[in-house]
Scaffold this motif. Structure first.
Motif, PDB file in Angstrom:
ATOM      1  N   GLY A 144       0.835  -1.201   0.000  1.00  0.00           N
ATOM      2  CA  GLY A 144       0.000   0.000   0.000  1.00  0.00           C
ATOM      3  C   GLY A 144       0.868   1.249   0.000  1.00  0.00           C
ATOM      4  N   SER A 164       1.824   3.278  -2.208  1.00  0.00           N
ATOM      5  CA  SER A 164       1.456   4.446  -3.017  1.00  0.00           C
ATOM      6  C   SER A 164       0.283   5.212  -2.423  1.00  0.00           C
ATOM      7  CB  SER A 164       1.073   3.993  -4.430  1.00  0.00           C
ATOM      8  OG  SER A 164      -0.145   3.277  -4.368  1.00  0.00           O
ATOM      9  N   GLY A 165      -0.328   4.670  -1.368  1.00  0.00           N
ATOM     10  CA  GLY A 165      -1.529   5.290  -0.806  1.00  0.00           C
ATOM     11  C   GLY A 165      -1.225   6.495   0.068  1.00  0.00           C
ATOM     12  N   THR A 166      -2.278   7.098   0.595  1.00  0.00           N
ATOM     13  CA  THR A 166      -2.127   8.298   1.426  1.00  0.00           C
ATOM     14  C   THR A 166      -1.237   7.999   2.631  1.00  0.00           C
ATOM     15  OG1 THR A 166      -4.332   8.978   0.769  1.00  0.00           O
ATOM     16  CG2 THR A 166      -3.405  10.081   2.686  1.00  0.00           C
ATOM     17  N   ILE A 167      -1.557   6.938   3.377  1.00  0.00           N
ATOM     18  CA  ILE A 167      -0.737   6.606   4.550  1.00  0.00           C
ATOM     19  C   ILE A 167       0.577   5.978   4.090  1.00  0.00           C
ATOM     20  CG2 ILE A 167      -0.600   5.289   6.708  1.00  0.00           C
ATOM     21  CD1 ILE A 167      -3.602   5.465   6.965  1.00  0.00           C
ATOM     22  N   LYS A 215      -1.199  -2.708  -5.355  1.00  0.00           N
ATOM     23  CA  LYS A 215      -2.026  -3.582  -6.190  1.00  0.00           C
ATOM     24  C   LYS A 215      -1.679  -3.352  -7.658  1.00  0.00           C
ATOM     25  CE  LYS A 215      -6.767  -5.116  -6.762  1.00  0.00           C
ATOM     26  NZ  LYS A 215      -8.159  -4.868  -6.417  1.00  0.00           N
ATOM     27  N   THR A 216      -1.446  -2.078  -8.003  1.00  0.00           N
ATOM     28  CA  THR A 216      -1.112  -1.763  -9.388  1.00  0.00           C
ATOM     29  C   THR A 216       0.238  -1.044  -9.499  1.00  0.00           C
ATOM     30  OG1 THR A 216      -2.306   0.332  -9.183  1.00  0.00           O
ATOM     31  CG2 THR A 216      -3.533  -1.542 -10.083  1.00  0.00           C
ATOM     32  N   LYS A 217       0.672  -0.376  -8.408  1.00  0.00           N
ATOM     33  CA  LYS A 217       1.910   0.413  -8.466  1.00  0.00           C
ATOM     34  C   LYS A 217       3.011  -0.247  -7.644  1.00  0.00           C
ATOM     35  CE  LYS A 217      -0.852   4.594  -8.876  1.00  0.00           C
ATOM     36  NZ  LYS A 217      -1.866   5.043  -7.917  1.00  0.00           N
ATOM     37  N   VAL A 224       0.769  -7.045  -5.641  1.00  0.00           N
ATOM     38  CA  VAL A 224       0.108  -8.141  -4.940  1.00  0.00           C
ATOM     39  C   VAL A 224      -1.369  -7.796  -4.797  1.00  0.00           C
ATOM     40  CG1 VAL A 224       0.422  -7.214  -2.577  1.00  0.00           C
ATOM     41  CG2 VAL A 224       0.284  -9.686  -2.923  1.00  0.00           C
ATOM     42  N   ASP A 225      -2.198  -8.821  -4.733  1.00  0.00           N
ATOM     43  CA  ASP A 225      -3.581  -8.631  -4.330  1.00  0.00           C
ATOM     44  C   ASP A 225      -3.726  -9.346  -2.993  1.00  0.00           C
ATOM     45  OD1 ASP A 225      -6.251  -8.503  -3.846  1.00  0.00           O
ATOM     46  OD2 ASP A 225      -6.880  -9.483  -5.713  1.00  0.00           O
ATOM     47  N   ILE A 226      -3.788  -8.568  -1.919  1.00  0.00           N
ATOM     48  CA  ILE A 226      -3.779  -9.177  -0.579  1.00  0.00           C
ATOM     49  C   ILE A 226      -5.002 -10.044  -0.317  1.00  0.00           C
ATOM     50  CG2 ILE A 226      -2.232  -7.504   0.518  1.00  0.00           C
ATOM     51  CD1 ILE A 226      -4.736  -6.152   1.750  1.00  0.00           C
ATOM     52  N   VAL A 270      -0.613  -1.124   4.727  1.00  0.00           N
ATOM     53  CA  VAL A 270      -1.438   0.088   4.763  1.00  0.00           C
ATOM     54  C   VAL A 270      -2.409   0.014   3.587  1.00  0.00           C
ATOM     55  CG1 VAL A 270      -0.127   1.748   6.129  1.00  0.00           C
ATOM     56  CG2 VAL A 270       0.612   1.259   3.819  1.00  0.00           C
ATOM     57  N   GLY A 308      -6.336  -2.033   2.200  1.00  0.00           N
ATOM     58  CA  GLY A 308      -7.543  -2.760   2.589  1.00  0.00           C
ATOM     59  C   GLY A 308      -8.767  -1.876   2.594  1.00  0.00           C
ATOM     60  N   LYS A 356     -10.224  -5.784   3.739  1.00  0.00           N
ATOM     61  CA  LYS A 356      -9.359  -5.163   4.758  1.00  0.00           C
ATOM     62  C   LYS A 356      -8.950  -6.153   5.846  1.00  0.00           C
ATOM     63  CE  LYS A 356      -8.822  -1.179   7.789  1.00  0.00           C
ATOM     64  NZ  LYS A 356      -9.206   0.176   8.112  1.00  0.00           N
ATOM     65  N   LEU A 394      -7.027  10.975   8.669  1.00  0.00           N
ATOM     66  CA  LEU A 394      -5.832  11.821   8.540  1.00  0.00           C
ATOM     67  C   LEU A 394      -6.196  13.203   7.991  1.00  0.00           C
ATOM     68  CD1 LEU A 394      -4.538   8.880   8.570  1.00  0.00           C
ATOM     69  CD2 LEU A 394      -2.699   9.889   7.214  1.00  0.00           C
ATOM     70  N   SER A 439      -6.509  13.207   4.393  1.00  0.00           N
ATOM     71  CA  SER A 439      -7.674  12.546   3.784  1.00  0.00           C
ATOM     72  C   SER A 439      -8.963  13.332   3.992  1.00  0.00           C
ATOM     73  CB  SER A 439      -7.839  11.136   4.376  1.00  0.00           C
ATOM     74  OG  SER A 439      -6.728  10.344   4.064  1.00  0.00           O
TER      75      SER A 439
END
Ligand SMILES: NC(=O)c1ccc[n+]([C@@H]2O[C@H](COP(=O)([O-])OP(=O)(O)OC[C@H]3O[C@@H](n4cnc5c(N)ncnc54)[C@H](OP(=O)(O)O)[C@@H]3O)[C@@H](O)[C@H]2O)c1
Length: 199
Positions: A7, A9-12, A31-33, A38-40, A62, A64, A86, A157, A160
């Motif tokens: 995760g 590339s995400g905000t957190i 998932k894509t970056k 991986v697809d958890i 980070v 889900g 998640k 956050l 967010s």
């Protein structure tokens, strides 16, 4: 330490990579970056990731999704989104990842404040966040060779506010750097079975 961040590339995720990247080697996964994908939610995808990456000193999740919607309109299928994505996604990472963790290494999952500070539309996320915090407590007493597991439970956050602000009316958002520091505490410290609630 070699730290795998799912995760990234995400905000957190970006904040965690920035914080930990100052003195740790980060493996960015998405998932894509990221360097690896991986697809958890898919156990085989998680196994394939660790077979490629090999052993690490820390695993951070980070990622889900949960379902946000009114309880009165919620279906069992919608409720399963949070359980499958998640909750089980992060549990998949921990169950497979424990075998790719060096002695003394740590796993840090992300839950969230809705477990103890509910909002309208949030019943699925409240359930899932509480379950993640329960999982790390149960898992912590069984991990051996100094391996540890914790969860970080942030409120919304600051970063967010645009996305979630309308749902969290009256909530004082948490500064992203403070949330990122909780991940550092989990990784650099020695605590286990802890949930770090960040306001
Ligand atoms: N943001 C907040 O205010 C807040 C507060 C409390 C808790 N949380 C929790 O913190 C977690 C992260 O939130 P966020 O706002 O940072 O999310 P985000 O910005 O939407 O980023 C999600 C990240 O997860 C990755 N991802 C999504 N589905 C995945 C899957 N099936 N397998 C592997 N990776 C996947 C994405 O990868 P790609 O980009 O590569 O597709 C992306 O890097 C969530 O569980 C959320 O509930 C967030």
């Amino acid at each position: 330490m070699k730290v795998l961040v799912v995760g990234a590339s995400g905000t957190i995720g970006k904040l965690v990579v920035k914080e930990l990247g100052t003195n740790h080697e980060i493996i960015e996964v998405g998932k894509t970056k990221g360097q690896y994908q991986v697809d958890i939610t898919d156990e085989n995808s998680v196994k394939a990731l660790f077979e490629k990456v090999g052993k690490v000193d820390a695993i951070v999740s980070v990622a889900g999704n949960a379902h946000f919607g009114l309880l009165g309109e919620m279906t069992a299928e919608q409720f399963k989104i949070g359980l499958h994505d998640k909750l089980l996604g992060q549990v998949n990472l921990a169950l497979v990842g424990q075998h790719y963790l060096n002695d003394g290494g740590s796993i840090t999952l992300t839950s969230g404040s809705l477990s103890h500070d509910p909002i309208v539309y949030g019943a699925n996320a409240s359930t899932v966040n509480a379950a993640i915090d329960g999982f790390i407590r149960g898992a912590a007493i069984e991990l051996n060779n100094g391996k540890r597991i914790n969860s970080v439970s942030p409120t919304m956050l600051k970063e967010s506010l645009d996305v979630y602000g309308a749902y969290f009316s009256g909530t004082d958002p948490a500064p992203g750097e403070k949330v990122a520091l909780a991940f550092r505490k989990s990784i650099d410290g020695r605590q286990t079975g802890q949930t770090y609630r960040i306001w």
